[in-house]
Design a protein around this motif. Structure first.
Motif, mmCIF file in Angstrom:
data_model
loop_
_atom_site.group_PDB
_atom_site.id
_atom_site.type_symbol
_atom_site.label_atom_id
_atom_site.label_comp_id
_atom_site.label_asym_id
_atom_site.label_seq_id
_atom_site.Cartn_x
_atom_site.Cartn_y
_atom_site.Cartn_z
ATOM 1 N N ASP A 70 -6.466 -4.872 0.913
ATOM 2 C CA ASP A 70 -5.960 -3.497 0.722
ATOM 3 C C ASP A 70 -6.512 -2.625 1.858
ATOM 4 O O ASP A 70 -7.569 -2.001 1.734
ATOM 5 C CB ASP A 70 -6.401 -2.964 -0.637
ATOM 6 C CG ASP A 70 -5.830 -1.582 -0.934
ATOM 7 O OD1 ASP A 70 -5.173 -1.007 -0.031
ATOM 8 O OD2 ASP A 70 -6.059 -1.062 -2.041
ATOM 9 N N PRO A 71 -5.832 -2.572 3.005
ATOM 10 C CA PRO A 71 -6.335 -1.821 4.168
ATOM 11 C C PRO A 71 -6.642 -0.353 3.865
ATOM 12 O O PRO A 71 -7.624 0.189 4.361
ATOM 13 C CB PRO A 71 -5.208 -1.946 5.191
ATOM 14 C CG PRO A 71 -4.503 -3.200 4.816
ATOM 15 C CD PRO A 71 -4.557 -3.256 3.314
ATOM 16 N N ASP A 72 -5.834 0.318 3.052
ATOM 17 C CA ASP A 72 -6.048 1.735 2.786
ATOM 18 C C ASP A 72 -7.379 1.971 2.065
ATOM 19 O O ASP A 72 -8.187 2.829 2.463
ATOM 20 C CB ASP A 72 -4.897 2.295 1.954
ATOM 21 C CG ASP A 72 -4.974 3.804 1.817
ATOM 22 O OD1 ASP A 72 -5.644 4.278 0.872
ATOM 23 O OD2 ASP A 72 -4.404 4.516 2.660
ATOM 24 N N THR A 73 -7.636 1.189 1.009
ATOM 25 C CA THR A 73 -8.897 1.326 0.278
ATOM 26 C C THR A 73 -10.073 0.930 1.164
ATOM 27 O O THR A 73 -11.138 1.574 1.140
ATOM 28 C CB THR A 73 -8.875 0.464 -0.995
ATOM 29 O OG1 THR A 73 -7.780 0.877 -1.818
ATOM 30 C CG2 THR A 73 -10.187 0.579 -1.762
ATOM 31 N N TYR A 74 -9.887 -0.129 1.940
ATOM 32 C CA TYR A 74 -10.948 -0.624 2.818
ATOM 33 C C TYR A 74 -11.380 0.472 3.808
ATOM 34 O O TYR A 74 -12.575 0.775 3.958
ATOM 35 C CB TYR A 74 -10.438 -1.864 3.560
ATOM 36 C CG TYR A 74 -11.452 -2.515 4.474
ATOM 37 C CD1 TYR A 74 -12.456 -3.334 3.976
ATOM 38 C CD2 TYR A 74 -11.377 -2.316 5.858
ATOM 39 C CE1 TYR A 74 -13.366 -3.946 4.814
ATOM 40 C CE2 TYR A 74 -12.289 -2.913 6.704
ATOM 41 C CZ TYR A 74 -13.278 -3.731 6.184
ATOM 42 O OH TYR A 74 -14.188 -4.337 7.025
ATOM 43 N N SER A 96 -2.797 -10.775 14.894
ATOM 44 C CA SER A 96 -2.846 -9.437 15.482
ATOM 45 C C SER A 96 -3.433 -8.487 14.440
ATOM 46 O O SER A 96 -3.583 -8.846 13.265
ATOM 47 C CB SER A 96 -1.454 -8.965 15.911
ATOM 48 O OG SER A 96 -0.601 -8.887 14.772
ATOM 49 N N VAL A 97 -3.751 -7.318 14.868
ATOM 50 C CA VAL A 97 -4.303 -6.330 13.942
ATOM 51 C C VAL A 97 -3.192 -5.900 12.992
ATOM 52 O O VAL A 97 -2.116 -5.481 13.450
ATOM 53 C CB VAL A 97 -4.847 -5.108 14.706
ATOM 54 C CG1 VAL A 97 -5.425 -4.080 13.722
ATOM 55 C CG2 VAL A 97 -5.911 -5.526 15.707
ATOM 56 N N PRO A 98 -3.418 -6.001 11.686
ATOM 57 C CA PRO A 98 -2.380 -5.622 10.720
ATOM 58 C C PRO A 98 -1.917 -4.178 10.918
ATOM 59 O O PRO A 98 -2.726 -3.271 11.116
ATOM 60 C CB PRO A 98 -3.063 -5.804 9.359
ATOM 61 C CG PRO A 98 -4.151 -6.804 9.618
ATOM 62 C CD PRO A 98 -4.609 -6.538 11.013
ATOM 63 N N ALA A 99 -0.596 -3.976 10.842
ATOM 64 C CA ALA A 99 -0.046 -2.629 11.035
ATOM 65 C C ALA A 99 -0.547 -1.670 9.963
ATOM 66 O O ALA A 99 -0.752 -0.474 10.218
ATOM 67 C CB ALA A 99 1.485 -2.697 11.029
ATOM 68 N N GLU A 100 -0.729 -2.194 8.723
ATOM 69 C CA GLU A 100 -1.228 -1.347 7.641
ATOM 70 C C GLU A 100 -2.637 -0.828 7.954
ATOM 71 O O GLU A 100 -2.980 0.314 7.611
ATOM 72 C CB GLU A 100 -1.235 -2.104 6.314
ATOM 73 C CG GLU A 100 0.139 -2.526 5.833
ATOM 74 C CD GLU A 100 0.551 -3.873 6.437
ATOM 75 O OE1 GLU A 100 -0.159 -4.358 7.377
ATOM 76 O OE2 GLU A 100 1.579 -4.426 6.012
ATOM 77 N N LEU A 101 -3.454 -1.651 8.602
ATOM 78 C CA LEU A 101 -4.814 -1.245 8.964
ATOM 79 C C LEU A 101 -4.773 -0.167 10.046
ATOM 80 O O LEU A 101 -5.545 0.806 10.006
ATOM 81 C CB LEU A 101 -5.621 -2.452 9.449
ATOM 82 C CG LEU A 101 -7.087 -2.199 9.784
ATOM 83 C CD1 LEU A 101 -7.850 -1.742 8.549
ATOM 84 C CD2 LEU A 101 -7.735 -3.446 10.381
ATOM 85 N N VAL A 102 -3.883 -0.332 11.026
ATOM 86 C CA VAL A 102 -3.738 0.672 12.089
ATOM 87 C C VAL A 102 -3.325 2.017 11.485
ATOM 88 O O VAL A 102 -3.876 3.075 11.822
ATOM 89 C CB VAL A 102 -2.704 0.211 13.136
ATOM 90 C CG1 VAL A 102 -2.457 1.312 14.165
ATOM 91 C CG2 VAL A 102 -3.165 -1.068 13.816
#
Length: 484
Positions: A70-74, A96-102
């Motif tokens: 869960d990139p947003d919570t992280y 690659s770096v996940p788009a959600e994390l970016v």
């Protein structure tokens, strides 16, 4: 010895900017989200789904995203923990770096760094530690240079203003020395806005000795301006305040050096010698015989009175006057008020030397019972020094042919000769003759108008019934005035 504040400690290791790490081409790092500016305090590696409990704040957190679900919570948890930036390693877990994390890093304002596959996390950590070591060395060198500059300033003849000026220059800000009542004694650096000055005054009350218990220092901010206040030792209630637009790790150490120096410079004279001088002054005020209290003042048989003013006409405070007394070898100093001359009572008959930044007038050495005469001599000497623009004028003791005159008959003749003159006229005549009849210099020395000098000298000629342009008359009058 007065109790002084604790000595300055070594500055902490300064943080490094994220841009410095990104500039290391051998690492191949690339910023892909969040702001470009961040300050790093250390590096931490974690593959936990929620590393929040193990973060201190200011970290560059390195992760390959093994448990990233869960990139947003992280990212929100990292920001809540105070992490400075996130370094995300691609491969073998993520191509690659996940788009959600970016997107999450952009949303929460957390800098996101892409770490290429060939760059191990240990290489990044090693680069950060190396950059921090270099930054610490630079800061230590800056602090050392500042300490040397402050120590040099403290050795000047006007040490308190010099230390404040150097402190303001080193910190690129404003340095002010305040009394316990908030009165400004000395200031250096660019004058801040009125609201900053008011904030400094309020902050100074936090460390003022009247507040018990009071902290040794206090800090605050007003907009982008950093404020600090430090209580000086010595029991006088003085407070050093600072206003700067930046705050570096070594600034507190530099300010600590200035606090110790200013505490020493402002400390009152203490010990048995000071107690003896205080007792002597009290006894004089109570009407004791000056000869009887002389031993308490140091036992000197001869004393020299010195009158002094700042060469540039600057006002004088007790600290600056005390520094002059120390330079002349005496703690017996009267700072005066406003434009009044500073008066120093110097024991012994040692030669008085010029002091940078001062105009001095010194009396001839005199016994303690004749200090009133010496005080008048010093005042005349100061006037002559200011009139002739010389750093020092000394009233020399009677010598040569004048010393051969029998004191009794000579003094009696002088009194009879000068009897028609009032004290102001006699003083004007004395000053005019000492300056070789120069109207302008006499006016400067007496702080009167040039025409006033002319009128008084003309009046002297009328009352004495003599021609003051005659050299024989001038000589006789000068010898008579010297007998007083």
């Amino acid at each position: 010895m007065p109790e002084l504040p604790a000595g300055p400690t070594a500055p902490p290791t300064p943080p490094i900017r994220l841009t410095e790490l990104l500039a290391r081409e051998e690492l191949g790092l690339r910023g892909i989200a969040g702001p470009a500016e961040a300050e790093l305090l250390w590096v931490h590696t974690s593959e936990m789904a929620d590393p929040y409990p193990y973060l201190l704040g200011g970290e560059l957190l390195l992760s390959a995203g093994v448990l990233l679900t869960d990139p947003d919570t992280y990212v929100s948890r990292l920001v809540e923990a105070g992490a400075a930036a996130l370094g995300f390693g691609v491969r073998p877990v993520h191509e690659s770096v996940p788009a959600e994390l970016v997107a999450a890093c952009d949303r929460y304002g957390l800098p996101l760094i892409e770490v290429p596959p060939k760059t191990p996390f240990t290489a990044i950590a090693r680069a950060v530690w190396r950059l921090m070591a270099e930054a610490r060395l630079r800061e230590l060198r800056r602090v050392t240079r500042a300490q040397q500059a402050l120590a040099t300033a403290a050795a000047r003849t006007d040490p308190v203003p010099a230390v404040l000026h150097q402190l303001a220059a080193q910190l690129e800000g404003r340095a002010v020395l305040l009394t316990a009542d908030g009165e400004e004694l000395h200031a250096a650096g660019r004058t801040p806005a009125p609201e900053v000055r008011a904030a400094l005054t309020r902050l100074s009350r936090v460390v003022a000795p009247v507040v018990r218990p009071a902290p040794a220092s206090a800090t605050d901010t007003l907009g982008t301006t950093h404020l600090a206040a430090y209580a000086l030792g010595g029991g006088q209630g003085l407070v050093l305040t600072l206003a700067t637009e930046r705050r570096e790790p070594g600034d507190h150490t530099i300010a600590g050096v200035a606090v110790v120096l200013l505490s020493l410079l402002a400390a009152p004279h203490q010990g048995a010698d000071a107690a003896g001088r205080s007792a002597a002054l009290v006894r004089l005020l109570l009407g004791a015989d000056p000869a009887g209290v002389a031993p308490l003042l140091g036992g000197a048989e001869q004393w020299t009175v010195v009158h002094a003013r700042r060469s540039g006409g600057d006002p004088v405070d007790p600290l600056t006057a005390g520094a002059l007394g120390a330079a002349l070898g005496s703690a017996l100093v009267d700072a005066g008020r406003g434009r009044d001359a500073v008066r120093v009572l110097v024991p012994g008959d040692d030669r008085i030397t010029p002091q940078p930044g001062w105009t001095l007038g010194a009396s001839a050495p005199a016994a303690i019972t004749a200090l009133d005469v010496a005080d008048a001599q010093a005042s005349r000497s100061l006037g002559r020094a200011e009139a002739t623009r010389t750093p020092l004028a000394v009233d020399a003791p009677t010598s040569g042919l004048a010393a051969l005159l029998p004191p009794g008959p000579a003094a009696e003749h002088a009194r009879a000769l000068l009897a028609p003159l009032t004290e102001p006229l006699a003083e004007t005549l004395r000053c005019w003759l000492s300056l070789h009849g120069n109207w302008d210099r006499t006016a400067v020395a007496l702080s009167v108008h040039r025409n006033t000098v002319r009128q008084r000298i003309a009046r002297c000629g009328v009352l004495l019934g003599t021609d003051l342009d005659d050299m024989d008359v001038r000589t006789e009058l000068w010898l008579a005035l010297r007998q007083e």
